[in-house]
Design a protein around this motif. Structure first.
Motif, PDB file in Angstrom:
ATOM      1  N   ILE A 142       0.844  -1.198   0.000  1.00 32.30           N
ATOM      2  CA  ILE A 142       0.000   0.000   0.000  1.00 32.30           C
ATOM      3  C   ILE A 142       0.880   1.250   0.000  1.00 32.30           C
ATOM      4  O   ILE A 142       0.624   2.207  -0.752  1.00 32.30           O
ATOM      5  N   ALA A 143       1.944   1.242   0.807  1.00 32.73           N
ATOM      6  CA  ALA A 143       2.863   2.391   0.854  1.00 32.73           C
ATOM      7  C   ALA A 143       3.487   2.650  -0.513  1.00 32.73           C
ATOM      8  O   ALA A 143       3.565   3.803  -0.959  1.00 32.73           O
ATOM      9  N   GLY A 156       1.451   7.893  -5.837  1.00 31.71           N
ATOM     10  CA  GLY A 156       0.280   8.672  -6.245  1.00 31.71           C
ATOM     11  C   GLY A 156      -0.955   7.864  -6.595  1.00 31.71           C
ATOM     12  O   GLY A 156      -1.897   8.408  -7.167  1.00 31.71           O
ATOM     13  N   HIS A 157      -0.988   6.582  -6.259  1.00 35.06           N
ATOM     14  CA  HIS A 157      -2.115   5.733  -6.611  1.00 35.06           C
ATOM     15  C   HIS A 157      -3.124   5.643  -5.472  1.00 35.06           C
ATOM     16  O   HIS A 157      -2.784   5.835  -4.308  1.00 35.06           O
ATOM     17  N   VAL A 158      -4.354   5.321  -5.832  1.00 30.71           N
ATOM     18  CA  VAL A 158      -5.438   5.141  -4.865  1.00 30.71           C
ATOM     19  C   VAL A 158      -6.041   3.753  -5.041  1.00 30.71           C
ATOM     20  O   VAL A 158      -5.785   3.071  -6.041  1.00 30.71           O
ATOM     21  N   ASP A 159      -6.826   3.358  -4.060  1.00 32.18           N
ATOM     22  CA  ASP A 159      -7.530   2.085  -4.116  1.00 32.18           C
ATOM     23  C   ASP A 159      -8.208   1.919  -5.475  1.00 32.18           C
ATOM     24  O   ASP A 159      -8.846   2.848  -5.973  1.00 32.18           O
ATOM     25  N   GLY A 160      -8.044   0.749  -6.079  1.00 25.67           N
ATOM     26  CA  GLY A 160      -8.646   0.468  -7.372  1.00 25.67           C
ATOM     27  C   GLY A 160      -7.707   0.686  -8.546  1.00 25.67           C
ATOM     28  O   GLY A 160      -8.116   0.504  -9.704  1.00 25.67           O
ATOM     29  N   VAL A 161      -6.449   1.046  -8.285  1.00 24.14           N
ATOM     30  CA  VAL A 161      -5.487   1.240  -9.372  1.00 24.14           C
ATOM     31  C   VAL A 161      -5.332  -0.078 -10.145  1.00 24.14           C
ATOM     32  O   VAL A 161      -5.410  -1.159  -9.572  1.00 24.14           O
ATOM     33  N   THR A 162      -5.118   0.036 -11.426  1.00 21.17           N
ATOM     34  CA  THR A 162      -4.966  -1.143 -12.277  1.00 21.17           C
ATOM     35  C   THR A 162      -3.502  -1.538 -12.363  1.00 21.17           C
ATOM     36  O   THR A 162      -2.622  -0.692 -12.505  1.00 21.17           O
TER      37      THR A 162
END
Length: 185
Positions: free
Chosen positions: A35-36, A42-48
């Motif tokens: 997650i870190a 710069g990514h959020v939950d749901g990134v591909t």
């Protein structure tokens, strides 16, 4: 290699339920590192994430936990543990294996795998009929440190344990533009 048209969710925080031989504390630590790596890029939950190798497929990486930045400052450390989390996820998702135990130094691999309960190769009396796993994570690719370069290096690194006769899986994940190579040697 098959390419799937649907995007499957992969839950980063669900490692221990899929790999019960590894403690919840270690699985949670690896998950938090993953997650870190994603959040710091710069990514959020749901990134591909695009996975290539034994399959070619896009997945959505899902998480709910908010992390404290204080414990995740060193990119090399972050990417190492994040790489383990992604490898654990992909082992469970793409193979008939689960993590058995960490390997010893000098074997050229990070973990040994055993067959999941209920799969064709499962033998509760002999867990050693499994596979090997070598892992790497890249926080952000550079011209000299690319996914392909690291993958070739990691494939070569598994040679010391080739005499085991066990297949080797190599997992390399890049986190700035999420992509993973997951191959079998």
């Amino acid at each position: 290699m098959a390419e799937a048209s649907t995007v499957t969710d992969l839950f980063i925080e669900d490692l221990n339920s899929k790999h019960p031989n590894i403690s919840k504390a270690i699985c949670d630590f690896y998950s938090e590192g993953c997650i870190a790596a994603l959040v710091k890029n710069g990514h959020v939950d749901g990134v591909t994430v695009l996975v290539d190798g034994i399959v070619k497929q896009k997945y959505k990486l899902r998480w709910t936990k908010e992390i404290s930045d204080a414990g995740w400052q060193e990119e090399k450390v972050i990417s190492e543990f994040a790489g383990y989390a992604m490898a654990f996820i992909l082992v469970f998702e793409l193979t008939d294996y689960t993590i058995l135990h960490q390997s010893a130094t000098g074997t050229g691999i990070d973990y040994y795998l055993c067959h999941k309960k209920g799969t064709k190769g499962y033998d509760e009396k002999n867990f050693l009929k499994g596979a090997r796993l070598e892992v790497s994570g890249i926080f952000k690719e550079s011209k000299t440190n690319t996914l392909d370069v690291r993958l070739k290096s990691k494939i070569n690194q598994t040679k010391p344990s080739d005499n085991s006769g066990l297949p080797a899986y190599i997992s390399v994940t890049e986190f700035s533009n999420p992509k993973s190579s997951f191959v079998e040697k």
